[in-house]
Design a protein around this motif. Structure first.
Motif, PDB file in Angstrom:
ATOM      1  N   ALA A 106      19.180  77.529  12.616  1.00  0.00           N
ATOM      2  CA  ALA A 106      19.150  78.865  13.208  1.00  0.00           C
ATOM      3  C   ALA A 106      18.325  78.872  14.498  1.00  0.00           C
TER       4      ALA A 106
ATOM      5  N   GLU B  11      25.189  70.454  16.456  1.00  0.00           N
ATOM      6  CA  GLU B  11      24.578  71.279  15.412  1.00  0.00           C
ATOM      7  C   GLU B  11      24.072  70.454  14.235  1.00  0.00           C
TER       8      GLU B  11
ATOM      9  N   THR C 199      26.220  76.852  11.644  1.00  0.00           N
ATOM     10  CA  THR C 199      26.293  78.279  11.931  1.00  0.00           C
ATOM     11  C   THR C 199      27.567  78.866  11.332  1.00  0.00           C
TER      12      THR C 199
ATOM     13  N   THR D  79      20.325  76.795  17.326  1.00  0.00           N
ATOM     14  CA  THR D  79      21.520  77.427  17.886  1.00  0.00           C
ATOM     15  C   THR D  79      21.285  78.853  18.365  1.00  0.00           C
ATOM     16  N   GLY D  80      20.178  79.477  17.914  1.00  0.00           N
ATOM     17  CA  GLY D  80      19.940  80.863  18.271  1.00  0.00           C
ATOM     18  C   GLY D  80      20.814  81.828  17.510  1.00  0.00           C
ATOM     19  N   GLN D  81      21.440  81.359  16.398  1.00  0.00           N
ATOM     20  CA  GLN D  81      22.303  82.206  15.583  1.00  0.00           C
ATOM     21  C   GLN D  81      21.759  82.261  14.169  1.00  0.00           C
ATOM     22  N   PRO D  82      21.917  83.381  13.475  1.00  0.00           N
ATOM     23  CA  PRO D  82      21.402  83.503  12.101  1.00  0.00           C
ATOM     24  C   PRO D  82      22.177  82.629  11.134  1.00  0.00           C
ATOM     25  N   HIS D  83      21.502  82.232  10.057  1.00  0.00           N
ATOM     26  CA  HIS D  83      22.143  81.451   9.005  1.00  0.00           C
ATOM     27  C   HIS D  83      21.812  82.096   7.667  1.00  0.00           C
TER      28      HIS D  83
ATOM     29  N   ARG E  36      30.397  70.374  19.503  1.00  0.00           N
ATOM     30  CA  ARG E  36      29.603  71.414  18.830  1.00  0.00           C
ATOM     31  C   ARG E  36      29.163  70.958  17.443  1.00  0.00           C
TER      32      ARG E  36
ATOM     33  N   ARG F  24      12.359  78.533  20.993  1.00  0.00           N
ATOM     34  CA  ARG F  24      13.593  78.914  21.657  1.00  0.00           C
ATOM     35  C   ARG F  24      14.598  77.776  21.599  1.00  0.00           C
TER      36      ARG F  24
ATOM     37  N   MET G  40      29.554  80.790  12.701  1.00  0.00           N
ATOM     38  CA  MET G  40      30.590  80.716  13.724  1.00  0.00           C
ATOM     39  C   MET G  40      31.311  79.368  13.679  1.00  0.00           C
TER      40      MET G  40
END
Length: 261
Positions: free
Chosen positions: A240, A95, A133, A243-247, A91, A258, A135
């Motif tokens: 962002a 990333e 991210t 990964t599709g996740q907010p930063h 991961r 996408r 996460m």
């Protein structure tokens, strides 16, 4: 040079000894350069400079497809004696597109969970803050502290016994994945393929400037202007989207591509 090429060890990614021959010429030229600098021979007298260095062939490394990347992650989580560390490594490299040495050099003080950043120290003595991210930042912090990291200079990535992870972990992980996925072993896929995969996606969707900053490239061999120089917010925006996740540092943009996975 021909003897070095003929006696080179054959691996899956071998090029018939071309790299061994190239390295021998490079080492010989370095030796003679020092002699020339001390005033002994001239460059005309140097046999190393008269010898022609083998032309380097194009690299066979390519970007992995989303399905291939998913299969690799699934294989890493399906066996081994430390699947938590293996999954975290995959991961992290997917990333950040960081190199192995950069990941292994991470310390507790290099993690900023508030801004979701890690400080990478890589080849050439370069340092940079790389967005990740929230996460992943949380998982890295939990991982390090659960395995005994206390002091700011303690290693971030650690074995279950609390010892800092080494490059040997990567070798064992890819060997295990290669046994489960024969195409991984056949193509000689390594951690650097993850870097190539991420940077290919970033460059195609965000351009050369962002990809260059994402990779941490600082060379000046290519012409560059300040107009294509990307800042930390641009890299965070790419993370962002990837990964599709907010930063927390990402700039809101409509129509972001996408994520590949």
């Amino acid at each position: 040079m021909r003897q070095a090429a003929a006696g080179a060890r054959h691996r899956r990614n071998s090029r018939n000894g071309r790299h061994a021959g190239e390295h021998l010429i490079a080492a010989a030229r370095a030796f003679y350069n020092r002699a020339i600098a001390d005033g002994y021979p001239t460059i005309v007298d140097s046999p190393a400079h008269r010898g022609r260095k083998p032309r380097r062939l194009p690299n066979t490394r390519r970007a992995l497809t989303p399905d291939e990347l998913s299969d690799i992650n699934t294989a890493a989580r399906s066996g081994g004696h430390d699947i938590v560390l293996d999954a975290l490594l995959l991961r992290l490299h997917t990333e950040t597109a960081c190199r192995r040495a950069g990941a292994l050099a991470l310390r507790l003080t290099d993690l900023d969970t508030h801004h979701a950043l890690i400080r990478l120290r890589e080849k050439g003595g370069t340092q940079r803050w790389q967005p990740i991210t929230p996460m992943l930042a949380s998982r890295l912090n939990d991982h390090a502290r659960a395995r005994g990291a206390v002091a700011p200079t303690d290693a971030l990535l650690r074995y279950r016994n609390g010892q800092p992870a080494t490059s040997r972990r990567y070798d064992l992980m890819w060997r295990r994945i290669g046994r489960q996925l024969p195409w991984v072993a056949a193509q000689g896929i390594t951690t650097h393929w993850l870097r190539h995969t991420t940077l290919t996606w970033v460059e195609r969707h965000f351009g050369y400037g962002v990809a260059r900053a994402y990779a941490g490239h600082t060379d000046r061999r290519r012409p560059a202007t300040t107009y294509i120089k990307a800042d930390l917010q641009a890299v965070a925006t790419a993370v962002a989207a990837l990964t599709g996740q907010p930063h927390p540092l990402a700039v809101e943009q409509r129509g972001l591509p996408r994520p590949p996975t």
